[in-house]
Write a protein that holds these residues in place. Structure first.
Motif, PDB file in Angstrom:
ATOM      1  N   TYR A   1       0.859  -1.155  -0.067  1.00  0.00           N
ATOM      2  CA  TYR A   1      -0.002  -0.208   0.110  1.00  0.00           C
ATOM      3  C   TYR A   1       0.846   1.425   0.034  1.00  0.00           C
ATOM      4  O   TYR A   1       0.233   2.404   0.081  1.00  0.00           O
ATOM      5  CB  TYR A   1      -1.057   0.203   1.427  1.00  0.00           C
TER       6      TYR A   1
ATOM      7  N   ASN B   1      -6.272   5.130  -3.012  1.00  0.00           N
ATOM      8  CA  ASN B   1      -6.530   3.781  -2.614  1.00  0.00           C
ATOM      9  C   ASN B   1      -6.447   3.522  -1.296  1.00  0.00           C
ATOM     10  O   ASN B   1      -7.159   2.637  -0.607  1.00  0.00           O
ATOM     11  CB  ASN B   1      -5.642   2.736  -3.695  1.00  0.00           C
TER      12      ASN B   1
ATOM     13  N   LYS C   1      -9.504   4.649   0.282  1.00  0.00           N
ATOM     14  CA  LYS C   1     -10.611   3.749   0.128  1.00  0.00           C
ATOM     15  C   LYS C   1     -10.587   2.611   0.973  1.00  0.00           C
ATOM     16  O   LYS C   1     -11.360   2.183   1.387  1.00  0.00           O
ATOM     17  CB  LYS C   1     -10.409   3.161  -1.279  1.00  0.00           C
TER      18      LYS C   1
ATOM     19  N   THR D   1     -11.078   7.688  -6.609  1.00  0.00           N
ATOM     20  CA  THR D   1     -11.446   6.451  -6.654  1.00  0.00           C
ATOM     21  C   THR D   1     -12.677   6.215  -7.433  1.00  0.00           C
ATOM     22  O   THR D   1     -12.999   5.281  -7.939  1.00  0.00           O
ATOM     23  CB  THR D   1     -11.611   5.716  -5.335  1.00  0.00           C
TER      24      THR D   1
END
Length: 178
Positions: free
Chosen positions: A23, A119, A122, A152
């Motif tokens: 990530y 991301n 999210k 997103t």
């Protein structure tokens, strides 16, 4: 119990037992990577990398220090000199807390890839973290969180947002009541 910072318990970990997280939105340009290599070559590792120990897979997952890890993986002279081991500070935190730690470390010194940051927002939202939590733990203001959510394109990220009525349509010639 008295808190003791992880840096007081640095361990030498074989680089083969260390893995990148999936990530990290931080990016380092080639000139800075070259400078990092030169720094480590001249001064050695002056800061440990930060990892979470995953007992199930017997691996140390990087929270901060991916590019220092890359230097060892990509430069045989550094690998040999360091005996294939990296200095590691271990933190024991849940995935959302590790993500927050990664962002805090990165934001304190660099830039981020916008798509990867969105991301993370999210993923944190899907883990049940509120905008207030994200703001507090990642050091972002509401507008930045909103922009990253918009990237997103997922309506689910806005399901709990209360929208006001800024205007209402009227027929031509009809006055709008405010």
């Amino acid at each position: 119990m008295e808190f003791k910072s992880p840096v007081y318990h640095v361990v030498a970990v074989p680089v083969e037992k260390i893995a990148a997280n999936d990530y990290n939105p931080n990016a380092v340009a080639p000139p800075e990577m070259k400078l990092l290599y030169e720094s480590i070559k001249a001064d050695g590792y002056t800061m440990p990398i930060v990892c979470y120990y995953d007992k199930e897979h017997d691996v140390y997952v990087i929270v901060d220090g991916f590019h220092r890890y890359r230097i060892m993986m990509e430069h045989e002279d550094i690998y040999e000199r360091e005996g294939g081991k990296l200095p590691v500070s271990v933190i024991n935190k849940s995935i959302d807390q590790r993500m927050a730690s990664t962002i805090r470390h990165n934001r304190a010194r660099g830039t981020h890839d916008v798509d990867l940051m969105s991301n993370i927002i999210k993923e944190l939202h899907e883990l049940g973290r509120s905008d207030a939590w994200i703001s507090k733990h990642l050091g972002m203001d509401k507008d930045e969180i909103l922009r990253l959510k918009q990237i997103t394109g997922l309506a689910a990220l806005f399901k709990d947002v209360k929208f006001g009525k800024a205007w209402r349509p009227t027929e031509e010639g009809e006055e709008e009541d405010l």
